[in-house]
Design an enzyme around this catalytic site. Structure first.
Site, PDB file in Angstrom:
ATOM      1  N   CYS A  19       0.844  -1.199   0.000  1.00 31.13           N
ATOM      2  CA  CYS A  19       0.000   0.000   0.000  1.00 31.13           C
ATOM      3  C   CYS A  19       0.879   1.250   0.000  1.00 31.13           C
ATOM      4  O   CYS A  19       0.635   2.197  -0.763  1.00 31.13           O
ATOM      5  CB  CYS A  19      -0.924  -0.012   1.213  1.00 31.13           C
ATOM      6  SG  CYS A  19      -2.145   1.324   1.229  1.00 31.13           S
ATOM      7  N   CYS A  20       1.923   1.265   0.832  1.00 31.71           N
ATOM      8  CA  CYS A  20       2.840   2.403   0.888  1.00 31.71           C
ATOM      9  C   CYS A  20       3.564   2.592  -0.444  1.00 31.71           C
ATOM     10  O   CYS A  20       3.778   3.727  -0.886  1.00 31.71           O
ATOM     11  CB  CYS A  20       3.864   2.216   2.005  1.00 31.71           C
ATOM     12  SG  CYS A  20       3.218   2.446   3.674  1.00 31.71           S
ATOM     13  N   CYS A  40      -0.866   8.763   6.838  1.00 29.88           N
ATOM     14  CA  CYS A  40      -2.244   8.484   6.447  1.00 29.88           C
ATOM     15  C   CYS A  40      -3.106   8.284   7.689  1.00 29.88           C
ATOM     16  O   CYS A  40      -2.647   7.742   8.704  1.00 29.88           O
ATOM     17  CB  CYS A  40      -2.300   7.232   5.572  1.00 29.88           C
ATOM     18  SG  CYS A  40      -1.512   7.435   3.958  1.00 29.88           S
ATOM     19  N   CYS A  60      -3.406   4.862   9.487  1.00 32.77           N
ATOM     20  CA  CYS A  60      -2.138   4.299   9.955  1.00 32.77           C
ATOM     21  C   CYS A  60      -1.431   5.190  10.970  1.00 32.77           C
ATOM     22  O   CYS A  60      -0.245   4.989  11.265  1.00 32.77           O
ATOM     23  CB  CYS A  60      -1.212   4.047   8.769  1.00 32.77           C
ATOM     24  SG  CYS A  60      -1.865   2.868   7.578  1.00 32.77           S
ATOM     25  N   CYS A  71       8.265   3.336   5.628  1.00 41.05           N
ATOM     26  CA  CYS A  71       7.327   3.119   4.523  1.00 41.05           C
ATOM     27  C   CYS A  71       7.999   2.927   3.176  1.00 41.05           C
ATOM     28  O   CYS A  71       7.331   2.622   2.184  1.00 41.05           O
ATOM     29  CB  CYS A  71       6.340   4.280   4.428  1.00 41.05           C
ATOM     30  SG  CYS A  71       7.144   5.858   4.057  1.00 41.05           S
TER      31      CYS A  71
END
Length: 238
Positions: A121-122, A204, A207, A232
């Site tokens: 996702c990162c 985000c 997170c 990340c």
């Protein structure tokens, strides 16, 4: 300038002890040496707001990575920053051709289920857009501070980023939180109000959480993971 030549230039800067100079002196050297090839990435954090104020009148490109999952307070800080400094802040977004299949296959919050999902996702939301943002630049200015992560404690203000083939400069790497806050207050700089609510490192929304008294600076990021995995992929340190 070829990549090997840039790496030689980086070594020359180190040999000339550029890190002993003031931030203003360093920024002047960089913008003169690399015209139109110096960029600064901002997430509108405390640190980045300080640097925005430092570079506001310099020929330095400012950009941000909009992951699509930021806090509303971060967007508000973005608006306030543009209003105060009248800066052009270029936004880079995730590639929908990568993001949409990932979400369709794994759901919107799969990062809670595994480190692998979270890192993917990162990569999609931050690392890949960063690659696009850095393209064509020779200097990347960041707001990294040593206090924020064990992985950053032994960093130097200048480093060669092999993965991105770029010279990184961390002007306030050794500033304390008190120094950052004092600069913000003294210069009446807009900042993310989440910093007043226990949020130290802000990313985000899903997170990031506020930290508790006594917790590590990075405790609020990906708190369900082991501390050693809390990067990340934007900053890879050798």
């Amino acid at each position: 300038m070829m990549e090997n030549e840039l790496k030689k230039t980086y070594q020359k800067l180190i040999d000339e002890n550029i890190e002993s100079k003031s931030i203003d002196e360093v920024l002047e050297i960089l913008t003169n040496t690399f015209p139109d090839e110096v960029c600064f990435s901002t997430s509108f954090s405390f640190e980045d707001q300080v640097i925005t104020d430092l570079v506001k009148d310099l020929p330095i490109k400012v950009f941000t990575l909009d992951t699509g999952r930021l806090f509303e307070d971060t967007y508000n800080t973005w608006n306030l920053t543009k209003s105060k400094y009248k800066l052009h802040i270029k936004a880079y977004y995730p590639n929908p051709e990568e993001l949409e299949p990932f979400i369709q296959d794994n759901g919107p919050d799969s990062f809670y289920r595994s480190v692998e999902n979270r890192k993917t996702c990162c990569e999609i939301r931050k690392v890949h857009p960063l690659k696009r943002a850095l393209k064509g630049n020779k200097i990347w200015i960041t707001g990294l501070r040593a206090e924020h992560s064990v992985a950053r404690e032994n960093l130097s203000q200048f480093e060669w980023d092999e993965s991105n083939q770029i010279i990184k400069y961390h002007p306030i790497l050794f500033w304390t939180t008190e120094q950052v806050r004092d600069y913000i207050k003294k210069n009446n700089i807009p900042y993310n109000v989440l910093h007043d609510k226990g949020f130290v490192s802000i990313g985000c929304a899903p997170c990031t959480r506020a930290i508790q008294p006594g917790e590590d600076f990075r405790a609020g990021r990906w708190w369900w993971e082991d501390a050693s995995k809390k990067e990340c992929g934007l900053h890879v340190h050798k």
